[in-house]
Design a protein around this motif. Structure first.
Motif, short mmCIF file in Angstrom:
data_model
loop_
_atom_site.label_atom_id
_atom_site.label_comp_id
_atom_site.label_asym_id
_atom_site.label_seq_id
_atom_site.Cartn_x
_atom_site.Cartn_y
_atom_site.Cartn_z
N PHE A 74 0.81 -1.21 0.00
CA PHE A 74 0.00 0.00 0.00
C PHE A 74 0.85 1.27 0.00
O PHE A 74 0.55 2.23 -0.72
N LEU A 75 1.91 1.31 0.79
CA LEU A 75 2.72 2.52 0.89
C LEU A 75 3.50 2.83 -0.38
O LEU A 75 4.06 3.92 -0.51
N LYS A 76 3.53 1.90 -1.33
CA LYS A 76 4.16 2.16 -2.62
C LYS A 76 3.14 2.50 -3.70
O LYS A 76 3.51 2.79 -4.84
N THR A 77 1.86 2.47 -3.35
CA THR A 77 0.84 2.84 -4.32
C THR A 77 0.69 4.36 -4.36
O THR A 77 1.12 5.07 -3.45
N THR A 78 0.08 4.82 -5.41
CA THR A 78 -0.21 6.24 -5.58
C THR A 78 -1.71 6.43 -5.78
O THR A 78 -2.45 5.46 -6.03
N ASP A 79 -2.15 7.66 -5.70
CA ASP A 79 -3.55 7.94 -6.01
C ASP A 79 -3.88 7.51 -7.44
O ASP A 79 -4.99 7.05 -7.72
N ALA A 80 -2.90 7.64 -8.32
CA ALA A 80 -3.12 7.26 -9.72
C ALA A 80 -3.40 5.76 -9.83
O ALA A 80 -4.18 5.33 -10.68
N ALA A 84 -6.75 4.36 -11.52
CA ALA A 84 -6.67 3.43 -12.65
C ALA A 84 -7.45 2.16 -12.35
O ALA A 84 -8.16 1.62 -13.22
N ALA A 85 -7.36 1.66 -11.12
CA ALA A 85 -8.11 0.46 -10.74
C ALA A 85 -9.61 0.71 -10.78
O ALA A 85 -10.39 -0.13 -11.24
N LEU A 86 -10.02 1.87 -10.30
CA LEU A 86 -11.45 2.20 -10.33
C LEU A 86 -11.94 2.36 -11.77
O LEU A 86 -13.04 1.91 -12.11
N ASP A 87 -11.15 2.99 -12.62
CA ASP A 87 -11.54 3.15 -14.02
C ASP A 87 -11.72 1.78 -14.69
O ASP A 87 -12.71 1.53 -15.38
N ALA A 88 -10.74 0.89 -14.48
CA ALA A 88 -10.75 -0.39 -15.18
C ALA A 88 -11.79 -1.35 -14.64
O ALA A 88 -12.43 -2.08 -15.41
N VAL A 127 -2.76 -5.75 -2.91
CA VAL A 127 -3.58 -5.37 -4.07
C VAL A 127 -4.71 -4.45 -3.62
O VAL A 127 -5.86 -4.60 -4.03
N ALA A 128 -4.39 -3.49 -2.77
CA ALA A 128 -5.41 -2.61 -2.20
C ALA A 128 -6.23 -1.88 -3.27
O ALA A 128 -7.46 -1.79 -3.14
N PRO A 129 -5.63 -1.33 -4.34
CA PRO A 129 -6.46 -0.66 -5.35
C PRO A 129 -7.47 -1.61 -6.01
O PRO A 129 -8.63 -1.24 -6.23
N TYR A 130 -7.03 -2.82 -6.30
CA TYR A 130 -7.91 -3.81 -6.94
C TYR A 130 -9.04 -4.21 -6.00
O TYR A 130 -10.22 -4.26 -6.40
N VAL A 131 -8.71 -4.49 -4.74
CA VAL A 131 -9.73 -4.87 -3.77
C VAL A 131 -10.75 -3.75 -3.58
O VAL A 131 -11.96 -3.99 -3.55
N ALA A 132 -10.26 -2.52 -3.47
CA ALA A 132 -11.18 -1.39 -3.31
C ALA A 132 -12.10 -1.25 -4.51
O ALA A 132 -13.31 -1.01 -4.36
N ALA A 133 -11.56 -1.42 -5.71
CA ALA A 133 -12.36 -1.27 -6.92
C ALA A 133 -13.38 -2.38 -7.06
O ALA A 133 -14.53 -2.14 -7.47
N LYS A 134 -13.01 -3.61 -6.73
CA LYS A 134 -13.96 -4.72 -6.84
C LYS A 134 -15.05 -4.61 -5.77
O LYS A 134 -16.21 -4.96 -6.02
N HIS A 135 -14.70 -4.14 -4.56
CA HIS A 135 -15.75 -3.87 -3.57
C HIS A 135 -16.72 -2.81 -4.11
O HIS A 135 -17.94 -2.93 -3.92
N ALA A 136 -16.18 -1.80 -4.77
CA ALA A 136 -17.04 -0.76 -5.34
C ALA A 136 -17.93 -1.33 -6.43
O ALA A 136 -19.11 -0.96 -6.54
N LEU A 137 -17.40 -2.23 -7.24
CA LEU A 137 -18.20 -2.85 -8.30
C LEU A 137 -19.37 -3.63 -7.70
O LEU A 137 -20.49 -3.59 -8.22
#
Length: 232
Positions: A74-80, A84-88, A127-137
Protein backbone atom coordinates in the motif's frame (compact mmCIF):
# COMPACT_ATOMS: atom_id res chain seq x y z
CA UNK A 1 -19.23 -7.83 -23.70
CA UNK A 2 -16.39 -5.77 -22.30
CA UNK A 3 -13.05 -7.51 -21.94
CA UNK A 4 -14.27 -10.05 -24.46
CA UNK A 5 -10.96 -10.55 -26.22
CA UNK A 6 -9.24 -12.62 -23.53
CA UNK A 7 -9.72 -14.57 -20.32
CA UNK A 8 -13.12 -14.72 -18.64
CA UNK A 9 -14.64 -12.24 -21.08
CA UNK A 10 -13.67 -14.38 -24.06
CA UNK A 11 -15.03 -17.51 -22.36
CA UNK A 12 -18.32 -15.70 -21.70
CA UNK A 13 -18.49 -14.58 -25.34
CA UNK A 14 -17.95 -18.16 -26.48
CA UNK A 15 -20.62 -19.51 -24.12
CA UNK A 16 -23.22 -16.94 -25.16
CA UNK A 17 -22.44 -17.47 -28.84
CA UNK A 18 -22.90 -21.23 -28.46
CA UNK A 19 -26.26 -20.52 -26.82
CA UNK A 20 -27.37 -18.55 -29.88
CA UNK A 21 -26.68 -14.96 -28.85
CA UNK A 22 -25.23 -12.46 -31.32
CA UNK A 23 -22.27 -11.27 -29.29
CA UNK A 24 -20.36 -8.02 -29.70
CA UNK A 25 -16.99 -7.85 -27.95
CA UNK A 26 -15.76 -4.42 -26.89
CA UNK A 27 -12.35 -3.17 -25.83
CA UNK A 28 -9.50 -0.82 -26.62
CA UNK A 29 -7.22 -3.39 -28.27
CA UNK A 30 -8.40 -4.46 -31.70
CA UNK A 31 -6.17 -7.52 -32.15
CA UNK A 32 -7.70 -9.80 -29.46
CA UNK A 33 -11.21 -8.66 -30.36
CA UNK A 34 -10.64 -9.48 -34.02
CA UNK A 35 -9.17 -12.84 -33.05
CA UNK A 36 -12.31 -13.58 -31.03
CA UNK A 37 -14.53 -12.80 -34.02
CA UNK A 38 -12.37 -14.80 -36.42
CA UNK A 39 -12.47 -17.77 -34.03
CA UNK A 40 -16.26 -17.63 -33.96
CA UNK A 41 -16.51 -16.58 -30.32
CA UNK A 42 -18.32 -13.37 -31.26
CA UNK A 43 -20.21 -11.93 -34.20
CA UNK A 44 -18.97 -8.35 -34.03
CA UNK A 45 -16.29 -6.23 -32.45
CA UNK A 46 -16.28 -2.66 -31.25
CA UNK A 47 -12.98 -0.91 -30.53
CA UNK A 48 -13.75 1.68 -27.87
CA UNK A 49 -12.85 2.86 -24.40
CA UNK A 50 -15.45 1.23 -22.16
CA UNK A 51 -15.36 4.21 -19.78
CA UNK A 52 -16.61 6.43 -22.63
CA UNK A 53 -18.54 4.11 -24.94
CA UNK A 54 -20.41 5.20 -28.04
CA UNK A 55 -24.20 4.89 -28.20
CA UNK A 56 -25.11 1.24 -27.65
CA UNK A 57 -28.80 0.68 -28.35
CA UNK A 58 -30.60 -2.63 -28.46
CA UNK A 59 -28.53 -4.92 -26.25
CA UNK A 60 -30.51 -7.32 -24.06
CA UNK A 61 -27.40 -8.70 -22.30
CA UNK A 62 -24.33 -6.95 -20.92
CA UNK A 63 -21.40 -8.82 -19.40
CA UNK A 64 -18.83 -6.49 -17.84
CA UNK A 65 -15.62 -8.50 -17.79
CA UNK A 66 -13.00 -5.78 -18.22
CA UNK A 67 -10.52 -5.39 -15.40
CA UNK A 68 -6.92 -5.09 -14.37
CA UNK A 69 -4.77 -5.30 -11.25
CA UNK A 70 -1.37 -4.22 -9.96
CA UNK A 71 0.41 -5.76 -6.98
CA UNK A 72 2.19 -3.34 -4.64
CA UNK A 73 2.48 -2.72 -0.91
CA UNK A 74 0.00 0.00 0.00
CA UNK A 75 2.72 2.52 0.89
CA UNK A 76 4.16 2.16 -2.62
CA UNK A 77 0.84 2.84 -4.32
CA UNK A 78 -0.21 6.24 -5.58
CA UNK A 79 -3.55 7.94 -6.01
CA UNK A 80 -3.12 7.26 -9.72
CA UNK A 81 -3.00 3.51 -9.01
CA UNK A 82 -6.35 3.72 -7.23
CA UNK A 83 -7.91 5.85 -9.98
CA UNK A 84 -6.67 3.43 -12.65
CA UNK A 85 -8.11 0.46 -10.74
CA UNK A 86 -11.45 2.20 -10.33
CA UNK A 87 -11.54 3.15 -14.02
CA UNK A 88 -10.75 -0.39 -15.18
CA UNK A 89 -12.81 -2.40 -12.71
CA UNK A 90 -15.70 -0.09 -11.80
CA UNK A 91 -16.18 2.71 -14.29
CA UNK A 92 -16.17 0.43 -17.32
CA UNK A 93 -19.20 -1.34 -15.85
CA UNK A 94 -20.83 1.92 -14.80
CA UNK A 95 -20.44 3.55 -18.21
CA UNK A 96 -21.54 0.52 -20.22
CA UNK A 97 -24.52 -0.12 -17.95
CA UNK A 98 -25.62 3.49 -18.38
CA UNK A 99 -25.28 3.11 -22.16
CA UNK A 100 -27.31 -0.08 -22.53
CA UNK A 101 -29.86 0.20 -19.72
CA UNK A 102 -32.37 2.44 -21.56
CA UNK A 103 -32.57 -0.18 -24.31
CA UNK A 104 -33.36 -2.82 -21.68
CA UNK A 105 -35.91 -0.81 -19.72
CA UNK A 106 -38.00 0.07 -22.78
CA UNK A 107 -39.01 -3.54 -23.58
CA UNK A 108 -38.81 -4.56 -19.92
CA UNK A 109 -36.08 -7.17 -20.31
CA UNK A 110 -32.35 -7.24 -19.72
CA UNK A 111 -29.46 -9.02 -18.06
CA UNK A 112 -26.36 -7.33 -16.62
CA UNK A 113 -23.60 -9.55 -15.25
CA UNK A 114 -20.57 -7.95 -13.61
CA UNK A 115 -17.45 -10.07 -13.29
CA UNK A 116 -16.17 -9.09 -9.87
CA UNK A 117 -13.83 -11.24 -7.76
CA UNK A 118 -13.47 -12.82 -4.36
CA UNK A 119 -11.64 -9.52 -3.80
CA UNK A 120 -15.12 -7.95 -3.78
CA UNK A 121 -15.96 -10.07 -0.74
CA UNK A 122 -12.74 -10.02 1.29
CA UNK A 123 -9.35 -8.34 1.45
CA UNK A 124 -6.06 -9.47 -0.05
CA UNK A 125 -2.70 -8.00 0.86
CA UNK A 126 -0.67 -6.03 -1.70
CA UNK A 127 -3.58 -5.37 -4.07
CA UNK A 128 -5.41 -2.61 -2.20
CA UNK A 129 -6.46 -0.66 -5.35
CA UNK A 130 -7.91 -3.81 -6.94
CA UNK A 131 -9.73 -4.87 -3.77
CA UNK A 132 -11.18 -1.39 -3.31
CA UNK A 133 -12.36 -1.27 -6.92
CA UNK A 134 -13.96 -4.72 -6.84
CA UNK A 135 -15.75 -3.87 -3.57
CA UNK A 136 -17.04 -0.76 -5.34
CA UNK A 137 -18.20 -2.85 -8.30
CA UNK A 138 -20.20 -5.07 -5.98
CA UNK A 139 -21.75 -2.04 -4.29
CA UNK A 140 -22.72 -0.68 -7.69
CA UNK A 141 -24.25 -4.05 -8.61
CA UNK A 142 -26.43 -4.12 -5.51
CA UNK A 143 -27.53 -0.50 -5.82
CA UNK A 144 -28.45 -0.76 -9.51
CA UNK A 145 -30.27 -4.02 -8.86
CA UNK A 146 -32.62 -2.30 -6.42
CA UNK A 147 -33.36 0.47 -8.92
CA UNK A 148 -34.44 -1.92 -11.67
CA UNK A 149 -35.88 -4.76 -9.59
CA UNK A 150 -39.46 -4.30 -10.86
CA UNK A 151 -38.52 -3.53 -14.46
CA UNK A 152 -37.58 -6.90 -15.94
CA UNK A 153 -33.83 -6.33 -15.72
CA UNK A 154 -31.56 -8.38 -13.47
CA UNK A 155 -28.15 -7.25 -12.26
CA UNK A 156 -25.74 -9.69 -10.64
CA UNK A 157 -22.06 -10.11 -9.85
CA UNK A 158 -19.90 -13.22 -10.18
CA UNK A 159 -16.98 -13.35 -7.76
CA UNK A 160 -14.32 -15.79 -9.00
CA UNK A 161 -11.23 -16.84 -7.14
CA UNK A 162 -7.87 -17.03 -8.90
CA UNK A 163 -8.62 -17.97 -12.50
CA UNK A 164 -6.31 -19.00 -15.35
CA UNK A 165 -6.30 -15.80 -17.41
CA UNK A 166 -3.63 -13.59 -19.00
CA UNK A 167 -4.06 -11.24 -16.03
CA UNK A 168 -3.22 -14.06 -13.62
CA UNK A 169 -0.29 -15.12 -15.77
CA UNK A 170 1.14 -11.61 -15.44
CA UNK A 171 0.66 -11.76 -11.67
CA UNK A 172 2.45 -15.11 -11.49
CA UNK A 173 5.38 -13.69 -13.45
CA UNK A 174 5.61 -10.72 -11.09
CA UNK A 175 5.49 -12.96 -8.02
CA UNK A 176 8.21 -15.18 -9.45
CA UNK A 177 10.40 -12.19 -10.30
CA UNK A 178 10.00 -10.58 -6.88
CA UNK A 179 10.36 -13.71 -4.75
CA UNK A 180 12.86 -15.74 -6.76
CA UNK A 181 10.44 -18.66 -6.94
CA UNK A 182 9.82 -20.41 -10.22
CA UNK A 183 6.44 -19.88 -11.86
CA UNK A 184 5.17 -23.31 -10.82
CA UNK A 185 5.76 -22.46 -7.17
CA UNK A 186 4.10 -19.07 -7.58
CA UNK A 187 1.11 -20.72 -9.24
CA UNK A 188 0.85 -23.26 -6.43
CA UNK A 189 0.90 -20.48 -3.84
CA UNK A 190 -2.10 -18.82 -5.47
CA UNK A 191 -3.93 -22.14 -5.81
CA UNK A 192 -3.68 -22.57 -2.02
CA UNK A 193 -6.31 -19.85 -1.59
CA UNK A 194 -8.83 -22.29 -3.03
CA UNK A 195 -9.74 -25.08 -0.59
CA UNK A 196 -10.03 -27.31 -3.67
CA UNK A 197 -6.32 -26.66 -4.24
CA UNK A 198 -6.57 -25.47 -7.84
CA UNK A 199 -6.97 -22.48 -10.09
CA UNK A 200 -10.28 -21.98 -11.86
CA UNK A 201 -10.81 -22.13 -15.60
CA UNK A 202 -12.56 -19.25 -17.42
CA UNK A 203 -15.26 -21.60 -18.73
CA UNK A 204 -16.42 -22.25 -15.16
CA UNK A 205 -17.24 -18.58 -14.71
CA UNK A 206 -18.68 -18.38 -18.23
CA UNK A 207 -21.18 -21.16 -17.57
CA UNK A 208 -22.48 -19.32 -14.51
CA UNK A 209 -22.70 -16.09 -16.51
CA UNK A 210 -24.66 -17.93 -19.20
CA UNK A 211 -27.13 -19.19 -16.60
CA UNK A 212 -27.57 -15.70 -15.13
CA UNK A 213 -28.39 -14.44 -18.62
CA UNK A 214 -31.13 -17.04 -19.06
CA UNK A 215 -34.84 -16.80 -18.30
CA UNK A 216 -34.38 -19.52 -15.68
CA UNK A 217 -32.34 -17.07 -13.56
CA UNK A 218 -35.00 -14.33 -13.47
CA UNK A 219 -35.25 -14.59 -9.69
CA UNK A 220 -31.51 -14.20 -9.08
CA UNK A 221 -31.01 -10.49 -8.65
CA UNK A 222 -28.54 -8.29 -6.81
CA UNK A 223 -26.50 -11.39 -5.96
CA UNK A 224 -22.78 -11.83 -5.42
CA UNK A 225 -22.13 -15.40 -6.52
CA UNK A 226 -18.69 -16.78 -5.57
CA UNK A 227 -16.83 -19.29 -7.69
CA UNK A 228 -14.27 -19.93 -5.01
CA UNK A 229 -14.12 -23.62 -4.14
CA UNK A 230 -15.23 -22.77 -0.63
CA UNK A 231 -12.80 -19.91 0.04
CA UNK A 232 -15.78 -17.56 0.61
Amino acid sequence: MSGGGTGIGLACAEALTRAGAEVTVLGRREAPLRAAVEAGAAAKLLVADATAPPELPGFAILVNAAGTAVSLPFLKTTDADFRAALDANLMTAVSLSRAVLPGMLAPGYGRIVNIASTAALKGYAYVAPYVAAKHALLGFTRALALEVASKGVTVNAICPGFTETPLLAESIQRIAAKTGRDEAAARAELAKHNPQGRLFQPREIAELALYLCSDAAAGIHGAALPVSGGEI
